[in-house]
Design an enzyme around this catalytic site. Structure first.
Site, PDB file in Angstrom:
ATOM      1  N   CYS A 123       0.884  -1.167   0.000  1.00  0.00           N
ATOM      2  CA  CYS A 123       0.000   0.000   0.000  1.00  0.00           C
ATOM      3  C   CYS A 123       0.914   1.206   0.000  1.00  0.00           C
ATOM      4  CB  CYS A 123      -0.908   0.003   1.232  1.00  0.00           C
ATOM      5  SG  CYS A 123      -1.873   1.525   1.361  1.00  0.00           S
ATOM      6  N   CYS A 126      -0.553   4.313   2.279  1.00  0.00           N
ATOM      7  CA  CYS A 126      -0.611   4.238   3.749  1.00  0.00           C
ATOM      8  C   CYS A 126      -0.219   2.828   4.181  1.00  0.00           C
ATOM      9  CB  CYS A 126      -1.982   4.661   4.276  1.00  0.00           C
ATOM     10  SG  CYS A 126      -3.393   3.984   3.373  1.00  0.00           S
ATOM     11  N   SER A 127      -1.143   2.067   4.765  1.00  0.00           N
ATOM     12  CA  SER A 127      -0.780   0.720   5.210  1.00  0.00           C
ATOM     13  C   SER A 127      -1.977  -0.221   5.120  1.00  0.00           C
ATOM     14  CB  SER A 127      -0.239   0.758   6.638  1.00  0.00           C
ATOM     15  OG  SER A 127      -1.199   1.343   7.495  1.00  0.00           O
ATOM     16  N   CYS A 128      -2.792  -0.093   4.059  1.00  0.00           N
ATOM     17  CA  CYS A 128      -3.959  -0.962   3.879  1.00  0.00           C
ATOM     18  C   CYS A 128      -3.496  -2.419   3.868  1.00  0.00           C
ATOM     19  CB  CYS A 128      -4.661  -0.643   2.570  1.00  0.00           C
ATOM     20  SG  CYS A 128      -5.270   1.050   2.504  1.00  0.00           S
TER      21      CYS A 128
END
Lengths: 218, 92
Positions: A123, A126-128
């Protein structure tokens, strides 16, 4: 005796306990704006009777209980049940919900590794991460280095994870930029023909479902 | 609505605020891998506007050659990303 170290030298470093463990700083600093906001909203919800403290604690426990074992169970089912595998590749949200791993409002896509194709998830924004199947993301998944490098030089990144791919394998990077979450369906390892679902699930590592590794071999 | 295998270009616009079209893909040409249906527009949702019109979302597949040119690690490797329809235009 667990702390009986008299037979070797003691090295006491700053910030270490006598048994060599680092001390963790006490959280004496003032609350941040958002910490105050969280406490205020939580206490209001309780005061107004919308939720109970026990319900909040149970939800935190349920969220923390999610682990890569969920994803491993889904992968092992797909390896042993062709009809389930077809449903997983067609609609991974519905297929994982069948097994009790609901993804809520998000949508899950399973991408399959084959002899010619290797998939890896990132991702960049962000940090999906597919938390319903894998739990909390590892710290490295959230670093700028992993996020920036995986779309630029995925083979070099995978090699650093110990995964050297031949030029004949196509690498497909999946950037989770919006409402989808991704899980890699790794290829079933050779030599596992006689194994049942439970034994197969034990071979499925977290990294093999992110694409930065392969399943273990028996 | 775009269909699978349609060639599309990610618009090069650089609006302020919260957007989810990654900068490294803007101006790049890819093909629709699959349409995903309609979703809330993050450019409105980010500011608390939950009643705005939904936007079609697509998975678009790009080659490393298209994104990184001569600097591509392996030109035929690919990146799939989810891009909202209002960020896409038909490509020749």
């Amino acid at each position: 005796m667990p702390h009986d170290h008299h037979d070797h030298d003691h090295f006491h470093h700053d910030g270490m306990s006598p048994s060599g463990h680092p001390y963790r700083a006490d959280n004496d600093e003032p609350l941040s704006y958002w910490q105050c906001m969280e406490i205020a909203v939580r206490e209001l919800l309780i005061e107004k009777g919308h939720v109970t403290p026990a319900e909040i604690a149970a939800q935190i426990e349920a969220m923390d209980a999610r682990s890569p074992a969920n994803g491993a169970a889904v992968v092992a089912r797909a390896w042993t049940d062709p009809a389930f595998k077809a449903r997983l590749l067609a609609d991974a949200s519905a297929a994982s919900a069948e097994m009790g791993f609901d993804i809520g409002g998000l949508r899950l896509i399973a991408v399959e590794n084959t002899g010619d194709v290797h998939n890896v998830i990132v991702c960049t924004l962000c940090s999906c991460y597919p938390r319903n199947l894998l739990g909390l993301p590892p710290d490295w998944y959230k670093t700028r280095a992993y996020r920036a490098r995986t779309v630029k030089e995925p083979r070099k990144v995978l090699a650093e994870f110990g995964l050297e791919l031949p030029e004949t394998t196509q690498v497909r990077v999946h950037d989770s930029t919006a409402d989808m979450r991704y899980i890699v369906l790794p290829a079933r390892p050779a030599g596992t023909e006689g194994m049942d679902e439970t034994a197969l699930a034990a071979l499925v590592t977290r990294d093999s479902m992110i694409g930065t590794g392969l399943p273990k071999t028996p | 609505m775009a269909s699978p295998a349609d060639k599309v270009r990610v618009k090069t616009m650089m609006p302020p605020g919260h957007v989810r079209a990654p900068a490294y893909l803007r101006g790049k040409i890819g093909v629709i891998e699959r349409p995903l249906g309609e979703f809330g527009n993050p450019e409105l949702l980010a500011y608390g506007h939950t009643d705005g019109p939904k936007k079609p979302l697509y998975r678009v597949r790009f080659t490393m050659a298209e994104i990184w040119g001569d600097a591509a690690e392996t030109p035929t490797d690919t990146i799939d990303a989810e891009i909202y329809g209002h960020w896409l235009e038909p490509a020749p």
